[in-house]
Design a protein around this motif. Structure first.
Motif, PDB file in Angstrom:
ATOM      1  N   SER A  94       0.909  -1.103   0.063  1.00 46.47           N
ATOM      2  CA  SER A  94      -0.056   0.080   0.074  1.00 46.47           C
ATOM      3  C   SER A  94       0.877   1.242   0.013  1.00 46.47           C
ATOM      4  O   SER A  94       2.153   1.096   0.649  1.00 46.47           O
ATOM      5  CB  SER A  94      -1.014   0.153   1.103  1.00 46.47           C
ATOM      6  N   TYR A  95       0.171   2.385  -0.563  1.00 46.26           N
ATOM      7  CA  TYR A  95       1.115   3.481  -0.780  1.00 46.26           C
ATOM      8  C   TYR A  95       2.047   3.877   0.670  1.00 46.26           C
ATOM      9  O   TYR A  95       1.352   4.060   1.597  1.00 46.26           O
ATOM     10  CB  TYR A  95       0.095   4.846  -1.026  1.00 46.26           C
ATOM     11  N   ASN A  96       3.152   4.250   0.200  1.00 51.62           N
ATOM     12  CA  ASN A  96       4.170   4.791   1.457  1.00 51.62           C
ATOM     13  C   ASN A  96       5.568   5.233   0.480  1.00 51.62           C
ATOM     14  O   ASN A  96       5.164   5.033  -0.852  1.00 51.62           O
ATOM     15  CB  ASN A  96       4.368   4.027   2.392  1.00 51.62           C
ATOM     16  N   GLU A  97       6.610   5.143   1.047  1.00 51.91           N
ATOM     17  CA  GLU A  97       7.662   5.219   0.393  1.00 51.91           C
ATOM     18  C   GLU A  97       8.367   4.288  -0.514  1.00 51.91           C
ATOM     19  O   GLU A  97       9.343   4.213  -1.004  1.00 51.91           O
ATOM     20  CB  GLU A  97       9.066   5.351   1.713  1.00 51.91           C
ATOM     21  N   LEU A  98       7.373   3.113  -0.786  1.00 52.36           N
ATOM     22  CA  LEU A  98       7.630   2.109  -1.745  1.00 52.36           C
ATOM     23  C   LEU A  98       7.829   2.422  -2.858  1.00 52.36           C
ATOM     24  O   LEU A  98       8.550   1.435  -3.846  1.00 52.36           O
ATOM     25  CB  LEU A  98       6.586   1.012  -1.605  1.00 52.36           C
ATOM     26  N   MET A  99       7.467   3.597  -3.517  1.00 54.60           N
ATOM     27  CA  MET A  99       7.617   3.908  -5.006  1.00 54.60           C
ATOM     28  C   MET A  99       9.168   3.635  -5.456  1.00 54.60           C
ATOM     29  O   MET A  99       9.312   3.248  -6.590  1.00 54.60           O
ATOM     30  CB  MET A  99       6.696   5.143  -5.271  1.00 54.60           C
ATOM     31  N   LEU A 100      10.121   4.376  -4.753  1.00 54.91           N
ATOM     32  CA  LEU A 100      11.313   4.079  -5.191  1.00 54.91           C
ATOM     33  C   LEU A 100      11.600   2.829  -5.197  1.00 54.91           C
ATOM     34  O   LEU A 100      12.496   2.298  -6.425  1.00 54.91           O
ATOM     35  CB  LEU A 100      12.537   4.854  -4.285  1.00 54.91           C
ATOM     36  N   LEU A 101      11.532   2.036  -4.223  1.00 52.59           N
ATOM     37  CA  LEU A 101      11.761   0.430  -4.314  1.00 52.59           C
ATOM     38  C   LEU A 101      11.048  -0.369  -5.444  1.00 52.59           C
ATOM     39  O   LEU A 101      11.788  -0.806  -6.170  1.00 52.59           O
ATOM     40  CB  LEU A 101      11.152  -0.157  -2.921  1.00 52.59           C
ATOM     41  N   VAL A 102       9.861   0.030  -5.999  1.00 52.33           N
ATOM     42  CA  VAL A 102       9.043  -0.676  -6.916  1.00 52.33           C
ATOM     43  C   VAL A 102       9.930  -0.507  -8.316  1.00 52.33           C
ATOM     44  O   VAL A 102       9.947  -1.090  -9.290  1.00 52.33           O
ATOM     45  CB  VAL A 102       7.643  -0.474  -6.770  1.00 52.33           C
ATOM     46  N   ALA A 103      10.061   0.914  -8.330  1.00 46.92           N
ATOM     47  CA  ALA A 103      10.682   1.683  -9.477  1.00 46.92           C
ATOM     48  C   ALA A 103      12.010   0.786  -9.900  1.00 46.92           C
ATOM     49  O   ALA A 103      12.440   0.418 -11.110  1.00 46.92           O
ATOM     50  CB  ALA A 103      11.010   3.139  -9.485  1.00 46.92           C
ATOM     51  N   ALA A 120       0.258  -3.246  -8.828  1.00 45.42           N
ATOM     52  CA  ALA A 120      -0.448  -4.071  -7.564  1.00 45.42           C
ATOM     53  C   ALA A 120      -0.757  -3.327  -6.359  1.00 45.42           C
ATOM     54  O   ALA A 120      -1.646  -3.554  -5.610  1.00 45.42           O
ATOM     55  CB  ALA A 120       0.350  -5.307  -7.277  1.00 45.42           C
ATOM     56  N   TRP A 121       0.090  -2.562  -5.997  1.00 43.63           N
ATOM     57  CA  TRP A 121       0.087  -2.057  -4.528  1.00 43.63           C
ATOM     58  C   TRP A 121      -1.357  -1.097  -4.430  1.00 43.63           C
ATOM     59  O   TRP A 121      -1.773  -0.253  -5.322  1.00 43.63           O
ATOM     60  CB  TRP A 121       1.233  -1.278  -4.181  1.00 43.63           C
ATOM     61  N   LEU A 122      -1.847  -0.776  -3.022  1.00 44.48           N
ATOM     62  CA  LEU A 122      -2.967  -0.098  -3.097  1.00 44.48           C
ATOM     63  C   LEU A 122      -2.878   1.274  -2.977  1.00 44.48           C
ATOM     64  O   LEU A 122      -1.774   1.741  -2.472  1.00 44.48           O
ATOM     65  CB  LEU A 122      -3.701  -0.636  -1.813  1.00 44.48           C
TER      66      LEU A 122
END
Length: 308
Positions: A94-103, A120-122
């Motif tokens: 789900s949304y948080n600082e994950l965007m850099l990781l997934v990119a 996939a993430w919410l």
């Protein structure tokens, strides 16, 4: 040292390492998000120093990571792995600082995560005081900042959402939320705001605002308002000036602003946190020096692949 000595599992570094030996300490996990943040810094250094050993090692560190393995057969990236218990039961879902990781995972040329991992993430939506925000569960301001230190989201749209605008809205909501308690806590005011994970009178806590977790007790972390300077330049500058002019003796030192303060409890942090200083410096560099980090990071082939 990172390449040869630091303990890792399939390229993922452990959350805590002994600085002298590079060995894992405190039974910590091989951490996906901390590895991503480290690699982002290494790849940025590679952009600054092309043709050097720094560039060569940065790409070696990045290319040895097995992103697919860290998904553990799921559609999300796992938060970590330990030799004792294997994969943690927590995922970046789900949304948080994950965007850099997934990119970085999706854009990798070696063992990448599939493109669907990005979708996939919410993306939970909330509203506070008229600010619509795709929000993180904690509501901590850092969750809206970390990915943006490296990735320039201003011209990127995700199903109609612009995450740069989202972080600006989250910053305004964070400020408005603390202002709504100004009569209750002495530290909250027009120019004194910023609820984010930090040290506090009772230890380290994931302080935050609505929409989201909204844990707070009067503790303000200066880095929080400062690191939103690309989103809310006037309000962030006013906050930084206020902290410095009013609390310089208790709050400012050799490495900039210390961790946090709480006026109601007469408490001032006596330490600096590296992660807080790091996000502050990255955001200041983008704000003051022609968005140079964004420009260099967006030229990376993995980032171009992820965008595609």
């Amino acid at each position: 040292a990172l390449k040869e000595k630091a303990a890792h599992e399939k390229g993922f570094f452990y959350h805590f390492l002994d600085a002298r030996t590079g060995k894992r300490v405190w039974s910590s996990e091989a951490s996906s998000i901390d590895t991503a943040l480290l690699l982002a810094g290494a790849l940025l250094a590679a952009q600054y120093y092309p043709g050097t050993e720094a560039e060569k090692i940065a790409w070696e560190l990045y290319n040895r990571v097995d992103w697919k393995w860290m998904m553990n057969g799921s559609k999300f990236i796992c938060m970590g792995w330990t030799p004792e218990s294997k994969f943690l039961p927590y995922y970046w879902d789900s949304y948080n600082e994950l965007m850099l990781l997934v990119a970085l995972a999706v854009g990798a040329s070696q063992n990448p995560a599939p493109p669907e991992t990005w979708h996939a993430w919410l993306r939970p939506e909330g509203n506070y005081n008229g600010h619509r925000v795709i929000y993180s569960s904690s509501g901590s301001l850092f969750t809206y900042q970390y990915s943006h230190a490296f990735i320039d989201f201003r011209k990127l749209y995700d199903g109609g959402n612009n995450f740069f605008e989202n972080s600006a809205a989250a910053s305004l909501a964070n400020r408005d939320f603390s202002l709504s308690f100004a009569g209750q806590y002495k530290g909250y005011s027009e120019k004194s705001w910023g609820l984010s994970a930090s040290v506090g009178p009772g230890g380290y806590k994931a302080y935050g605002a609505k929409p989201g977790g909204a844990l707070h007790d009067g503790t303000i972390a200066p880095y929080a308002a400062l690191s939103s300077i690309v989103f809310t330049p006037e309000l962030s500058t006013a906050a930084v000036r206020f902290f410095f002019e009013n609390y310089v003796k208790n709050l400012y030192g050799m490495f900039g602003f210390k961790g946090a303060f709480n006026l109601d409890k007469g408490w001032w942090a006596d330490e600096y946190l590296g992660i807080d200083q790091g996000i502050s410096l990255l955001m200041l560099e983008n704000y003051l020096n022609g968005e140079i980090i964004w420009k260099k990071f967006m030229q990376l082939e993995p980032i171009k692949r992820w965008i595609e």
